[in-house]
Scaffold this active site. Structure first.
Site, PDB file in Angstrom:
ATOM      1  N   ASP A   1       0.839  -1.197   0.000  1.00 17.01           N
ATOM      2  CA  ASP A   1       0.000   0.000   0.000  1.00 17.01           C
ATOM      3  C   ASP A   1       0.871   1.243   0.000  1.00 17.01           C
ATOM      4  O   ASP A   1       2.102   1.161   0.074  1.00 17.01           O
ATOM      5  CB  ASP A   1      -0.947   0.005   1.213  1.00 17.01           C
TER       6      ASP A   1
ATOM      7  N   ASN B   1      -7.521  -2.970  14.738  1.00 14.41           N
ATOM      8  CA  ASN B   1      -8.933  -3.092  14.370  1.00 14.41           C
ATOM      9  C   ASN B   1      -9.160  -4.183  13.330  1.00 14.41           C
ATOM     10  O   ASN B   1     -10.237  -4.277  12.746  1.00 14.41           O
ATOM     11  CB  ASN B   1      -9.470  -1.751  13.857  1.00 14.41           C
TER      12      ASN B   1
ATOM     13  N   HIS C   1      -7.490  -4.634  10.412  1.00 14.83           N
ATOM     14  CA  HIS C   1      -7.217  -4.346   9.007  1.00 14.83           C
ATOM     15  C   HIS C   1      -5.927  -5.028   8.551  1.00 14.83           C
ATOM     16  O   HIS C   1      -5.021  -5.271   9.334  1.00 14.83           O
ATOM     17  CB  HIS C   1      -7.156  -2.837   8.745  1.00 14.83           C
TER      18      HIS C   1
ATOM     19  N   GLU D   1      -9.757  -1.462   5.619  1.00 13.52           N
ATOM     20  CA  GLU D   1     -10.358  -1.165   6.914  1.00 13.52           C
ATOM     21  C   GLU D   1     -11.670  -1.939   7.100  1.00 13.52           C
ATOM     22  O   GLU D   1     -12.193  -2.525   6.144  1.00 13.52           O
ATOM     23  CB  GLU D   1     -10.622   0.341   7.019  1.00 13.52           C
TER      24      GLU D   1
END
Length: 264
Positions: free
Chosen positions: A65, A134, A136, A141
């Protein structure tokens, strides 16, 4: 999934380097992740090349990314980071280290080109991953489509908070990124996810033993045809079947390597 529990960070790094090294020897296409967790693995791989045990000259690399709007020379861009932390220390040609064009004024088109570049390279043989608190992976996400390809994603506020330590203030953290999608990751030949520390225990438990759900994007690895999860004891603390995973690892047939492939 193959769940490998190791004593600590250095043990995780050595096992990860064993797996990545098995692909490097074949001149692989490698997917690279940034963040704190892979750093020990990169140091181990660098040391192995310096010792003459690995040769990256036949490899190609794709970053997972990139922050939208950060130029390649920005100290916090992943283009810069992966070179600083890893690829400038090994004998891979810089032209063979790819990352999304985060400065393209039409970033959705840059994302499509990046997806095509991965396909044109024959696909990623082994994709290194981390997991966020979280759940991801990459910048996919919660609520990301489980079959999404490379695209522009809005960063979750928790991700901004987690990544603020790399910037002078949270306000400097970009709010968008180009990321390989969960569907892109599922296309890789081998997904290799690393997690260390107690702060990742809840995400690891949801990823491995929770339901397949977009609310925990990493749980998509339950669908991957060849996924290896390497965690230290702290990150494994929430796994209910940890003893079974240890048994599976200890009972590995002699003909099977730690990468899950038959030994040559």
């Amino acid at each position: 999934m193959d769940i490998l529990i190791r004593a600590g960070v250095d043990d995780v790094a050595r096992t990860a380097a064993d797996i990545i090294g098995s692909y490097v020897k074949d001149g692989a296409v490698i997917g690279l992740a940034t963040g704190s967790t892979p750093l020990a693995t990169y140091r181990e791989l660098i040391a192995r090349q310096e010792a003459g045990a690995l040769d990256f000259s036949g490899c190609t690399a794709f970053c997972l990314d990139e922050y939208l709007g950060l130029p390649p020379e920005h100290v916090q861009s992943y283009h810069h980071t992966i070179r600083t932390e890893f690829t400038s220390h090994i004998n891979i040609a810089d032209r063979n280290v790819h990352s999304p064009d985060a400065m393209d004024p039409r970033p959705w088109e840059a994302a499509q080109r990046y997806e095509q570049a991965i396909a044109d390279a024959g696909g990623i043989d082994v994709q290194l991953l981390g997991v966020g608190t979280n759940g991801h992976i990459g910048f996919n996400e919660p609520a990301s489509a489980l079959n999404a390809l490379t695209r522009v994603e809005t960063l979750h506020p928790q991700t901004v908070v987690d990544n603020a330590r790399f910037f002078d203030s949270p306000d400097e953290v970009p709010t968008h990124a180009i990321t390989q999608g969960l569907g892109t990751i599922l296309r890789s030949g081998h997904a290799l996810l690393l997690a260390t520390g107690a702060g990742k225990a809840d995400a690891v438990a949801k990823m491995v033993e929770g339901p397949l759900s977009a609310s925990c994007p990493a749980s998509v690895l339950q669908l991957h045809r060849h996924a290896t999860i390497i965690v230290d004891e702290a990150a494994a603390a929430g796994l209910k079947d940890a003893e079974y995973y240890r048994h599976m690892d200890a009972a590995r047939p002699e003909w099977m390597g730690v990468d899950g492939r038959p030994r040559a």
